[in-house]
Design an enzyme around this catalytic site. Structure first.
Site, short mmCIF file in Angstrom:
data_model
loop_
_atom_site.label_atom_id
_atom_site.label_comp_id
_atom_site.label_asym_id
_atom_site.label_seq_id
_atom_site.Cartn_x
_atom_site.Cartn_y
_atom_site.Cartn_z
N ARG A 85 0.85 -1.19 0.00
CA ARG A 85 0.00 0.00 0.00
C ARG A 85 0.89 1.24 0.00
O ARG A 85 1.98 1.23 0.55
CB ARG A 85 -0.86 0.01 1.26
CG ARG A 85 -1.84 -1.10 1.31
CD ARG A 85 -2.41 -1.25 2.70
NE ARG A 85 -3.18 -0.09 3.09
CZ ARG A 85 -3.42 0.26 4.35
NH1 ARG A 85 -2.93 -0.45 5.33
NH2 ARG A 85 -4.16 1.31 4.62
N ARG A 91 -6.31 -0.45 -0.16
CA ARG A 91 -6.07 -1.89 -0.34
C ARG A 91 -6.78 -2.38 -1.59
O ARG A 91 -6.26 -3.21 -2.33
CB ARG A 91 -6.60 -2.67 0.86
CG ARG A 91 -5.76 -2.52 2.11
CD ARG A 91 -6.16 -3.59 3.11
NE ARG A 91 -5.33 -3.49 4.30
CZ ARG A 91 -5.66 -2.77 5.37
NH1 ARG A 91 -6.79 -2.11 5.41
NH2 ARG A 91 -4.87 -2.72 6.40
N ASN A 98 -2.08 -7.11 -7.72
CA ASN A 98 -1.63 -8.22 -6.89
C ASN A 98 -2.31 -9.55 -7.19
O ASN A 98 -1.74 -10.61 -6.94
CB ASN A 98 -1.78 -7.84 -5.41
CG ASN A 98 -0.69 -6.86 -4.99
OD1 ASN A 98 0.24 -6.60 -5.75
ND2 ASN A 98 -0.80 -6.32 -3.80
N HIS A 178 -9.80 -8.18 6.64
CA HIS A 178 -8.67 -7.34 6.99
C HIS A 178 -8.92 -5.97 6.38
O HIS A 178 -9.18 -5.86 5.20
CB HIS A 178 -7.38 -7.95 6.43
CG HIS A 178 -6.16 -7.17 6.77
ND1 HIS A 178 -5.83 -6.82 8.04
CD2 HIS A 178 -5.18 -6.70 5.99
CE1 HIS A 178 -4.69 -6.16 8.04
NE2 HIS A 178 -4.27 -6.06 6.80
P1 A3D Z 1 7.64 -4.69 -0.88
O1 A3D Z 1 8.70 -4.26 0.08
O2 A3D Z 1 7.39 -3.85 -2.06
O3 A3D Z 1 8.00 -6.17 -1.36
C1 A3D Z 1 7.30 -6.82 -2.36
C2 A3D Z 1 8.30 -7.70 -3.08
O4 A3D Z 1 7.57 -8.54 -3.98
C3 A3D Z 1 9.33 -6.93 -3.90
O5 A3D Z 1 10.63 -7.30 -3.50
C4 A3D Z 1 9.04 -7.36 -5.34
O6 A3D Z 1 10.19 -7.46 -6.14
C5 A3D Z 1 8.41 -8.73 -5.09
N1 A3D Z 1 7.62 -9.23 -6.21
C6 A3D Z 1 6.74 -8.54 -7.01
N2 A3D Z 1 6.20 -9.37 -7.91
C7 A3D Z 1 6.74 -10.60 -7.69
C8 A3D Z 1 6.56 -11.86 -8.28
N3 A3D Z 1 5.72 -12.05 -9.30
N4 A3D Z 1 7.27 -12.91 -7.79
C9 A3D Z 1 8.11 -12.74 -6.76
N5 A3D Z 1 8.32 -11.57 -6.15
C10 A3D Z 1 7.63 -10.51 -6.61
O7 A3D Z 1 6.26 -4.88 -0.11
P2 A3D Z 1 6.03 -5.33 1.42
O8 A3D Z 1 6.98 -6.45 1.72
O9 A3D Z 1 6.00 -4.14 2.29
O10 A3D Z 1 4.54 -5.90 1.34
C11 A3D Z 1 4.27 -7.07 0.59
C12 A3D Z 1 2.77 -7.34 0.51
O11 A3D Z 1 2.27 -7.64 1.80
C13 A3D Z 1 1.95 -6.12 0.03
O12 A3D Z 1 0.88 -6.56 -0.78
C14 A3D Z 1 1.40 -5.55 1.33
O13 A3D Z 1 0.23 -4.79 1.13
C15 A3D Z 1 1.13 -6.83 2.08
N6 A3D Z 1 1.01 -6.67 3.53
C16 A3D Z 1 -0.06 -7.27 4.12
C17 A3D Z 1 -0.23 -7.15 5.48
C18 A3D Z 1 -1.40 -7.79 6.14
O14 A3D Z 1 -1.63 -7.58 7.30
C19 A3D Z 1 -2.27 -8.66 5.38
C20 A3D Z 1 0.67 -6.41 6.24
C21 A3D Z 1 1.76 -5.85 5.60
C22 A3D Z 1 1.93 -5.99 4.23
#
Ligand code: A3D
Length: 314
Positions: A85, A91, A98, A178
């Site tokens: 986000r 979201r 996603n 969520h």
């Molecule tokens: P971020 O640090 O951007 O990491 C995402 C990673 O995914 C990056 O390293 C990208 O290179 C990689 N990526 C993108 N596409 C692909 C693919 N096809 N195959 C493999 N790797 C890929 O994001 P983040 O780590 O902060 O968050 C990741 C996800 O978790 C996001 O969708 C957030 O919204 C979600 N999230 C959910 C919660 C919940 O409580 C549910 C909490 C925190 C984050």
């Protein structure tokens, strides 16, 4: 039979994924494979995490890769790949980007780790669980979403801060989807065994509920780039550990409901027993009239997301 350490693959080596990998390795839960389309990120972070072993004293192996063959035979796979986000991006806006990412990851997981328990983290969580279940076609016991532990840990934190007590002694339950429609359940919140409702006025409780509901937004605004990752990663690790060590902990998770709470075919946050087979049981508790209304509203929001998936052809 030769001893085999548990294997956990974390898809996405961004903020949440890399933090998960660090926590899993340092808790000695098993060997960790960190996969990302950005090979340098996965390999660099995995090597960095591995080099903490000499100081933190763990034996887990940590490998970075862009090749799903390296994830083969994983016991648990955590999906954090996707876009996080950002301020101004809800979201729901993330749905389209996603859904494609999660679907492609799940096709590979199915091929390489057909027996894994899969934990989805990518947002919008409840819809991404739906996409994952469809692609994986695993039994519901092996497809779960992480959200409720995070949402309830936020609520527990705010209660502990308010009362000036240890967060260890604050128990709480957050149900539903969520996001903004999550359903914190003050009636099921206890502080050292005492109901929260006996310790705080309803207006103060409502203020804490509201802060928990907006807990993700509060952090997004402060960070300015990206979203929360320490507490989300810790919450994933609690789920993975309960499964891999067959702890049978009772944790709020997004699970595919099959009639429980009057809901079928949707992933909704409910209290679950997590053990060696993944979802061991959904704990169906009685909801009072106000909780039922809030829960039904939240389920409606999850249904709307799933309807959006269909409308967008996702
Ligand atoms: P971020 O640090 O951007 O990491 C995402 C990673 O995914 C990056 O390293 C990208 O290179 C990689 N990526 C993108 N596409 C692909 C693919 N096809 N195959 C493999 N790797 C890929 O994001 P983040 O780590 O902060 O968050 C990741 C996800 O978790 C996001 O969708 C957030 O919204 C979600 N999230 C959910 C919660 C919940 O409580 C549910 C909490 C925190 C984050």
């Amino acid at each position: 039979m030769p001893f085999r350490r548990k294997k956990i693959s974390v898809i996405g080596s961004g903020q949440v994924g890399a933090t998960c990998a660090l926590m899993l390795a340092s808790r000695g839960v098993g060997d960790v494979v960190l996969l990302d389309i950005n090979l340098g990120s996965a390999k660099g972070k995995a090597l960095d995490i591995l080099q903490t072993a000499a100081v933190q004293l763990f034996d887990s192996q940590v490998q970075g890769t862009a090749d799903y063959a390296d994830t083969a035979g994983s016991d648990v796979v955590v999906v954090t790949a996707g876009s996080p986000r950002r301020p101004g991006l809800t979201r729901d806006d993330l749905l389209s980007i996603n859904a494609h990412v999660v679907a492609s990851c799940c096709r590979e997981i199915k091929k390489h780790s057909p027996q894994a328990v899969v934990i989805i983290v990518t947002n919008p969580l409840d819809a991404m669980c739906f996409v994952a279940k469809r692609e994986l076609d695993f039994p519901r016991e092996r497809v779960l979403g992480m959200a409720g532990i995070l949402d309830s840990s936020r609520f527990r934190t705010f209660v502990a801060l308010e009362l000036g007590v240890s967060v260890r002694d604050v128990q709480a339950l957050v149900m539903g989807g969520h996001g903004d429609s999550m359903v914190p359940m003050p009636r099921h919140c206890f502080v050292g065994g005492v109901p929260l409702t006996e310790l705080l006025e309803p207006a103060r409780i409502e203020a804490l509920v509201e802060r928990a509901r907006r807990g993700g937004d509060e952090i997004v605004k402060l960070l300015e780039t990206g979203s929360a990752f320490y507490a989300p990663a810790a919450s994933v690790v609690q789920m993975a550990e309960s499964i891999l060590r067959d702890q049978r902990r009772v944790l709020p998770c997004a699970a595919l409901l099959e009639g429980e709470f009057g809901v079928s075919g949707l992933f909704v946050g409910v209290p679950c027993v997590l053990g060696g087979r993944g979802l061991e049981k959904v704990c169906e508790i009685k909801l009072d009239a106000a909780e039922r209304t809030a829960f039904d509203y939240s389920v409606g929001r999850v249904q709307a997301l799933v309807d959006d998936l269909a409308r967008l052809g996702l």
